[in-house]
Design a protein around this motif. Structure first.
Motif, mmCIF file in Angstrom:
data_model
loop_
_atom_site.group_PDB
_atom_site.id
_atom_site.type_symbol
_atom_site.label_atom_id
_atom_site.label_comp_id
_atom_site.label_asym_id
_atom_site.label_seq_id
_atom_site.Cartn_x
_atom_site.Cartn_y
_atom_site.Cartn_z
ATOM 1 N N ASN A 114 -5.236 -1.411 1.567
ATOM 2 C CA ASN A 114 -3.907 -1.495 0.956
ATOM 3 C C ASN A 114 -3.940 -1.085 -0.506
ATOM 4 O O ASN A 114 -4.791 -1.547 -1.273
ATOM 5 C CB ASN A 114 -3.379 -2.928 1.030
ATOM 6 N N PHE B 199 -1.238 -0.068 -3.999
ATOM 7 C CA PHE B 199 0.098 -0.313 -4.524
ATOM 8 C C PHE B 199 0.270 0.381 -5.869
ATOM 9 O O PHE B 199 -0.679 0.513 -6.638
ATOM 10 C CB PHE B 199 0.311 -1.823 -4.747
ATOM 11 N N TYR C 15 2.715 -0.356 -9.147
ATOM 12 C CA TYR C 15 3.691 -1.204 -9.810
ATOM 13 C C TYR C 15 4.066 -0.568 -11.145
ATOM 14 O O TYR C 15 3.270 0.138 -11.771
ATOM 15 C CB TYR C 15 3.121 -2.597 -10.092
ATOM 16 N N PHE D 229 3.939 1.393 -1.759
ATOM 17 C CA PHE D 229 2.663 0.884 -1.307
ATOM 18 C C PHE D 229 2.227 1.609 -0.040
ATOM 19 O O PHE D 229 3.031 2.305 0.600
ATOM 20 C CB PHE D 229 2.685 -0.633 -1.117
ATOM 21 N N TYR E 190 -0.530 1.103 3.414
ATOM 22 C CA TYR E 190 -1.470 0.293 4.167
ATOM 23 C C TYR E 190 -2.496 1.118 4.918
ATOM 24 O O TYR E 190 -3.358 0.575 5.610
ATOM 25 C CB TYR E 190 -0.734 -0.613 5.162
ATOM 26 N N GLU F 272 5.142 3.242 2.135
ATOM 27 C CA GLU F 272 6.387 2.500 2.286
ATOM 28 C C GLU F 272 7.017 2.290 0.918
ATOM 29 O O GLU F 272 6.303 2.094 -0.076
ATOM 30 C CB GLU F 272 6.150 1.145 2.948
ATOM 31 N N LEU G 225 0.843 0.462 -13.110
ATOM 32 C CA LEU G 225 -0.357 -0.227 -12.644
ATOM 33 C C LEU G 225 -0.607 0.079 -11.177
ATOM 34 O O LEU G 225 0.299 -0.053 -10.349
ATOM 35 C CB LEU G 225 -0.216 -1.735 -12.811
ATOM 36 N N THR H 129 -6.062 -4.006 -2.305
ATOM 37 C CA THR H 129 -6.522 -5.242 -1.678
ATOM 38 C C THR H 129 -6.927 -4.947 -0.246
ATOM 39 O O THR H 129 -6.559 -3.917 0.317
ATOM 40 C CB THR H 129 -5.410 -6.319 -1.727
ATOM 41 N N LEU H 130 -7.639 -5.903 0.347
ATOM 42 C CA LEU H 130 -7.982 -5.777 1.751
ATOM 43 C C LEU H 130 -6.732 -5.920 2.598
ATOM 44 O O LEU H 130 -5.750 -6.520 2.172
ATOM 45 C CB LEU H 130 -8.986 -6.865 2.138
ATOM 46 N N LEU I 215 -4.826 -9.235 -5.544
ATOM 47 C CA LEU I 215 -4.760 -7.823 -5.895
ATOM 48 C C LEU I 215 -5.775 -7.517 -6.983
ATOM 49 O O LEU I 215 -5.971 -8.319 -7.898
ATOM 50 C CB LEU I 215 -3.377 -7.457 -6.411
ATOM 51 N N PHE J 53 -6.480 -4.824 -9.918
ATOM 52 C CA PHE J 53 -5.681 -3.867 -10.678
ATOM 53 C C PHE J 53 -6.530 -2.879 -11.453
ATOM 54 O O PHE J 53 -7.647 -3.189 -11.889
ATOM 55 C CB PHE J 53 -4.779 -4.608 -11.670
#
Lengths: 118, 111
Positions: free
Chosen positions: A31, A33, A35, A48, A50, A56, A90, A94-95, A107, A109
């Motif tokens: 995963n 992301f 931000y 984000f 997956y 998505e 940012l 994460t898993l 998370l 970063f």
């Protein structure tokens, strides 16, 4: 240690330019992301992913797109930069763990990319 | 709607004073809650999570489901605690890592 690396710490671009922000993680996380961090607004999720080639929309996707061609790399693209996109960006990873109570949600970063659009 | 609210933008205390950073959330289920911290010129990192019930750097946070709060507390603030603090929510059974963050509180600990 998990390492999330954002390629550019500081960028200055002009209105209308195309901007690429690159992010690479070295812990085989599924995963990833993007931000946006603004004073008084906190962190807001842009996009984000997956999985590879999967994306998505987050809460504020307008004006942005993303690319995930490889598992370790997640790119944020501003097709035509505008002054209201001046911000700190940012990246995080994460898993995976859909529905997994063992997923702690932590998370990891990157150091951030500060973009100024003139 | 899922939301995390941190009512204070800035909290300023003197060294040795107690600290409480407020966090309220809006969520219909049972969320997982976190506090993240960003020290000057460092990346954002996890401070603690409610599920662990741990104390990190002297900080604790208790989940109060009745008041939908997850306030961060420390009995005696230190200058090195000065940082930006974010409360975050992860809805259970949501896809991993998609956290909802509050607006952040800047903590300033004066000597």
């Amino acid at each position: 240690d998990v390492k999330v690396t954002q390629s550019s710490r500081y960028l200055v671009k002009r209105t209308g330019e195309k901007v690429f922000l690159e992010c690479v993680q070295d812990m085989d996380h599924e995963n990833m992301f993007w931000y946006r961090q603004d004073p008084g607004l906190g962190l807001r999720l842009i996009y984000f992913s997956y999985d590879v080639k999967m994306k998505e929309k987050g809460d504020i996707p307008e004006g942005y797109s993303v690319s995930r061609e490889k598992k370790e790399r997640f790119s944020l693209i501003l097709e035509s930069a505008s002054t209201n996109q001046t911000s700190m960006y940012l990246c995080a990873s994460t898993l995976s763990g859909t529905g997994d109570p063992g997923n702690t949600g932590e998370l990891f970063f990157g150091e951030g990319s500060r973009l100024t659009v003139l | 709607a899922q939301r995390v609210t941190q009512p204070e933008k800035l909290l300023s205390v003197f060294k040795g004073a107690p600290v409480e950073l407020k966090c309220n959330y809006s969520y219909s289920g049972s969320p997982e809650l976190f506090w993240y911290v960003q020290y000057s010129r460092q990346r954002l990192q996890l401070l603690l999570r409610h599920i662990s019930r741990e104390s990190i750097k002297g900080f604790t946070a208790d989940l109060n489901k009745g008041e939908t709060s997850f306030h961060l507390k420390k009995p005696f603030a230190q200058e090195e605690d000065s940082a930006m603090y974010y409360c975050a929510l992860c809805p259970l059974y949501n896809q991993g890592g998609k956290l909802i963050f509050g607006q952040g509180t800047e903590l300033s600990v004066k000597p």
